[in-house]
Motif scaffolding. Structure first.
Motif, mmCIF file in Angstrom:
data_model
loop_
_atom_site.group_PDB
_atom_site.id
_atom_site.type_symbol
_atom_site.label_atom_id
_atom_site.label_comp_id
_atom_site.label_asym_id
_atom_site.label_seq_id
_atom_site.Cartn_x
_atom_site.Cartn_y
_atom_site.Cartn_z
ATOM 1 N N ALA A 62 -4.938 -9.807 -20.880
ATOM 2 C CA ALA A 62 -4.440 -10.337 -19.612
ATOM 3 C C ALA A 62 -5.245 -11.564 -19.184
ATOM 4 O O ALA A 62 -4.679 -12.561 -18.750
ATOM 5 C CB ALA A 62 -4.488 -9.265 -18.529
ATOM 6 N N ASP A 63 -6.580 -11.488 -19.305
ATOM 7 C CA ASP A 63 -7.424 -12.635 -18.948
ATOM 8 C C ASP A 63 -7.129 -13.821 -19.852
ATOM 9 O O ASP A 63 -7.094 -14.963 -19.396
ATOM 10 C CB ASP A 63 -8.908 -12.279 -19.038
ATOM 11 N N ALA A 64 -6.899 -13.550 -21.132
ATOM 12 C CA ALA A 64 -6.585 -14.626 -22.077
ATOM 13 C C ALA A 64 -5.256 -15.287 -21.700
ATOM 14 O O ALA A 64 -5.106 -16.508 -21.810
ATOM 15 C CB ALA A 64 -6.537 -14.087 -23.506
ATOM 16 N N ALA A 65 -4.307 -14.495 -21.219
ATOM 17 C CA ALA A 65 -3.014 -15.042 -20.807
ATOM 18 C C ALA A 65 -3.172 -15.933 -19.583
ATOM 19 O O ALA A 65 -2.582 -17.023 -19.518
ATOM 20 C CB ALA A 65 -2.026 -13.917 -20.519
ATOM 21 N N ILE A 66 -3.965 -15.505 -18.613
ATOM 22 C CA ILE A 66 -4.230 -16.329 -17.425
ATOM 23 C C ILE A 66 -4.882 -17.635 -17.844
ATOM 24 O O ILE A 66 -4.492 -18.712 -17.396
ATOM 25 C CB ILE A 66 -5.119 -15.576 -16.414
ATOM 26 N N LYS A 67 -5.860 -17.538 -18.723
ATOM 27 C CA LYS A 67 -6.556 -18.733 -19.195
ATOM 28 C C LYS A 67 -5.576 -19.693 -19.877
ATOM 29 O O LYS A 67 -5.599 -20.899 -19.626
ATOM 30 C CB LYS A 67 -7.684 -18.342 -20.145
ATOM 31 N N ARG A 68 -4.704 -19.157 -20.746
ATOM 32 C CA ARG A 68 -3.718 -20.000 -21.426
ATOM 33 C C ARG A 68 -2.782 -20.680 -20.439
ATOM 34 O O ARG A 68 -2.453 -21.862 -20.582
ATOM 35 C CB ARG A 68 -2.889 -19.179 -22.420
ATOM 36 N N VAL A 70 -3.380 -21.454 -17.284
ATOM 37 C CA VAL A 70 -4.131 -22.510 -16.584
ATOM 38 C C VAL A 70 -4.293 -23.710 -17.501
ATOM 39 O O VAL A 70 -4.049 -24.858 -17.100
ATOM 40 C CB VAL A 70 -5.498 -21.988 -16.096
ATOM 41 N N GLU A 71 -4.713 -23.465 -18.736
ATOM 42 C CA GLU A 71 -4.984 -24.563 -19.666
ATOM 43 C C GLU A 71 -3.716 -25.311 -20.089
ATOM 44 O O GLU A 71 -3.805 -26.449 -20.548
ATOM 45 C CB GLU A 71 -5.747 -24.044 -20.885
ATOM 46 N N ALA A 72 -2.545 -24.704 -19.920
ATOM 47 C CA ALA A 72 -1.284 -25.364 -20.275
ATOM 48 C C ALA A 72 -0.579 -25.968 -19.054
ATOM 49 O O ALA A 72 0.434 -26.644 -19.206
ATOM 50 C CB ALA A 72 -0.361 -24.367 -20.962
ATOM 51 N N SER A 73 -1.116 -25.729 -17.881
ATOM 52 C CA SER A 73 -0.470 -26.193 -16.661
ATOM 53 C C SER A 73 -0.485 -27.713 -16.551
ATOM 54 O O SER A 73 -1.453 -28.369 -16.934
ATOM 55 C CB SER A 73 -1.167 -25.596 -15.440
ATOM 56 N N THR A 74 0.587 -28.267 -15.994
ATOM 57 C CA THR A 74 0.631 -29.705 -15.714
ATOM 58 C C THR A 74 0.038 -30.005 -14.336
ATOM 59 O O THR A 74 -0.192 -31.162 -14.002
ATOM 60 C CB THR A 74 2.073 -30.236 -15.782
ATOM 61 N N ALA A 75 -0.201 -28.971 -13.541
ATOM 62 C CA ALA A 75 -0.802 -29.142 -12.213
ATOM 63 C C ALA A 75 -2.306 -29.366 -12.329
ATOM 64 O O ALA A 75 -2.907 -29.068 -13.360
ATOM 65 C CB ALA A 75 -0.523 -27.910 -11.362
ATOM 66 N N SER A 91 -6.955 -26.945 -16.262
ATOM 67 C CA SER A 91 -5.789 -27.633 -16.818
ATOM 68 C C SER A 91 -6.214 -28.991 -17.374
ATOM 69 O O SER A 91 -7.280 -29.512 -17.013
ATOM 70 C CB SER A 91 -4.736 -27.832 -15.728
ATOM 71 N N PRO A 92 -5.400 -29.583 -18.248
ATOM 72 C CA PRO A 92 -5.725 -30.915 -18.775
ATOM 73 C C PRO A 92 -5.901 -31.956 -17.661
ATOM 74 O O PRO A 92 -6.813 -32.787 -17.735
ATOM 75 C CB PRO A 92 -4.524 -31.252 -19.660
ATOM 76 N N ALA A 93 -5.068 -31.880 -16.617
ATOM 77 C CA ALA A 93 -5.197 -32.842 -15.512
ATOM 78 C C ALA A 93 -6.537 -32.694 -14.804
ATOM 79 O O ALA A 93 -7.177 -33.680 -14.431
ATOM 80 C CB ALA A 93 -4.046 -32.658 -14.517
ATOM 81 N N ARG A 94 -6.986 -31.455 -14.620
ATOM 82 C CA ARG A 94 -8.284 -31.224 -13.965
ATOM 83 C C ARG A 94 -9.422 -31.689 -14.871
ATOM 84 O O ARG A 94 -10.354 -32.335 -14.423
ATOM 85 C CB ARG A 94 -8.435 -29.745 -13.624
ATOM 86 N N ARG A 95 -9.333 -31.366 -16.163
ATOM 87 C CA ARG A 95 -10.397 -31.787 -17.091
ATOM 88 C C ARG A 95 -10.493 -33.305 -17.139
ATOM 89 O O ARG A 95 -11.583 -33.861 -17.231
ATOM 90 C CB ARG A 95 -10.153 -31.201 -18.478
ATOM 91 N N LYS A 96 -9.367 -33.987 -17.062
ATOM 92 C CA LYS A 96 -9.368 -35.454 -17.074
ATOM 93 C C LYS A 96 -10.091 -36.012 -15.843
ATOM 94 O O LYS A 96 -10.832 -36.986 -15.943
ATOM 95 C CB LYS A 96 -7.933 -35.974 -17.128
#
Length: 174
Positions: A62-68, A70-75, A91-96
């Protein structure tokens, strides 16, 4: 989170990891790891963050799914541990925005005054007693170039994690 020397040794032994391997992973000597475990030496901030990542409990499905998600979100979104403020996913936008890898890093040191004020009021609004599951926070700028926070609004949402801890999903609204 700060591990005492004894706790560090216990975690290392429970995972079956040798001091020399911890040293190799963290870029220090085996003697340094030994000194941490005996309390003669305290790990530096970046070393503590690396130790936290190394000894973090394995995530559930479940935690891995939440992480995925978040990490795939465009937000512009990230997930932190509500207790330690350690970054669990972004998310990629946040990491950027942050321009560097922050995974496992305690994030509260980057908080703006607005975020600090909101954090101080969480107890009063029932955040820690499941009376409130989400709130909107006015961030205000933090004035930093390395991990900038701009003035705006974010949504904080409580997310239960498999180890009993609570995650905080942080989504930028404006």
């Amino acid at each position: 989170m700060h591990y005492s020397g004894r706790a560090l040794k216990r975690l290392r032994l429970m995972r079956g990891i040798k001091q020399s391997h911890v040293a190799e992973l963290l870029g220090v000597t085996q003697a340094t790891v030994s000194r941490w475990e005996t309390g003669v030496l305290v790990p530096a901030e970046d070393q503590r963050a690396a130790l936290e990542r190394l000894f973090a409990p394995p995530a559930s499905t479940a935690d891995a799914a939440i992480k995925r998600l978040v990490e795939a979100s465009t937000a512009r979104v990230h997930l932190i541990c509500d207790r330690s403020h350690r970054l669990l996913a972004a998310s990629p936008a946040r990491r950027k925005e942050w321009r560097r890898d922050m995974l496992g890093t305690p994030m509260f040191r980057y908080a703006s005054e607005g975020i600090q004020r909101a954090e101080a009021k969480l107890q009063d609004c029932g955040w820690y007693h499941d009376q409130t599951s989400s709130i909107v926070v006015e961030t205000g700028p933090n004035g930093r170039d390395d991990v900038p926070i701009l003035a705006g609004s974010v949504l904080w949402e409580r997310v239960p994690l498999s180890d009993g801890a609570i995650g905080r999903l942080v989504t930028t609204l404006t």
